[in-house]
Motif scaffolding. Structure first.
Motif: not given
Length: 265
Positions: A46-47, A58-60, A62, A91, A125, A127
């Protein structure tokens, strides 16, 4: 100008790798009877779809529906000439150690549990932060995910997720002209555009203003507007007339006295 992602010092890379290896080895030594390898089937990234040069995003990542994950390694492919990793922005799940290693365009995100921390299950998750360094289209792709169980067994997912970001150039501020202090100079309307002697607008001046009227020597603005040079002849003539008048009066007075004296004799 080309921008490169900053590399962590070799000592940091080695230490993080040793921590991960040590944690996995400890888990293998203390694990109860062998369990099945960690399970996972997919991952998501997700970005933002758009970004601006110089503004971090941020690039998340999962990994849903996992079981018995004691450590994981995620490889994210990002063009090093288009984006740069934001140092120490990684993180991960609480109770573990997280690090990022870089090799060319590949960013490797590592997480491992610490000591006797239990293995993870469910949605995992992670990030990281990236900063765009050039405008254009940037592809981000998770090319590999490796999950390590508490007994040392592993599961690998290949090409699980990708996305594309459109990066715009940073806005450029338009400079504004500062006002010029001092008097305002305007061109004399009676001269051409190239006249080197403009008329300067200034404050009021002291003294009378003598402006010659068209067709004559007498200045405009009344009698008091004459200069000293203009009235000098008139003053001289007036003084001459006064002197002549005084002489005539004196002569007449002398003649009258002589006449009175003669009559008395």
């Amino acid at each position: 100008m080309q921008h490169r992602l900053r590399l962590r010092p070799r000592a940091t890379i080695v230490s993080s790798t040793l921590v991960a290896a040590g944690a996995i080895g400890l888990a293998a030594l203390t694990a109860s009877p062998a369990q099945a390898a960690p399970t996972a089937t997919t991952a998501t990234i997700d970005a933002p779809t758009t970004a601006t040069v110089g503004t971090a995003f941020d690039v998340d990542l999962t990994i849903p529906a996992t079981t018995d994950v004691y450590a994981y390694e995620i490889t994210l492919d990002a063009d090093a000439e288009s984006v740069s990793y934001v140092e120490d922005s990684v993180t991960g799940p609480d109770g573990g150690f997280d690090s990022v290693e870089q090799d060319g365009d590949a960013l490797t995100i590592v997480h491992t549990r610490l000591g006797t921390s239990p293995a993870l299950s469910g949605d995992l998750a992670a990030s990281i932060g990236l900063t765009p360094t050039a405008s254009g289209s940037v592809d981000l792709a998770v090319t590999s995910i490796t999950l390590v169980g508490s007994d040392g067994t592993s599961t690998t997912l290949t090409d699980p997720a990708s996305t594309t970001i459109s990066v715009a150039a940073a806005p450029t501020a338009t400079p504004t002209a500062a006002p010029t202090p001092g008097a305002t100079a305007t061109a004399d309307p009676g001269t051409g555009a190239g006249d080197p002697d403009p008329t300067t607008t200034a404050g009021p001046t002291s003294g009378a203003t003598a402006v010659a009227a068209a067709g004559g020597d007498r200045p405009t603005g009344g009698e008091l507007a004459w200069t000293g040079a203009d009235v000098a002849p008139w003053i001289a003539a007036s003084l001459a007339l006064l002197a002549a008048g005084g002489t005539l009066i004196t002569l007449r007075a002398r003649r009258a006295r002589r006449e009175r004296t003669g009559a008395a004799e």
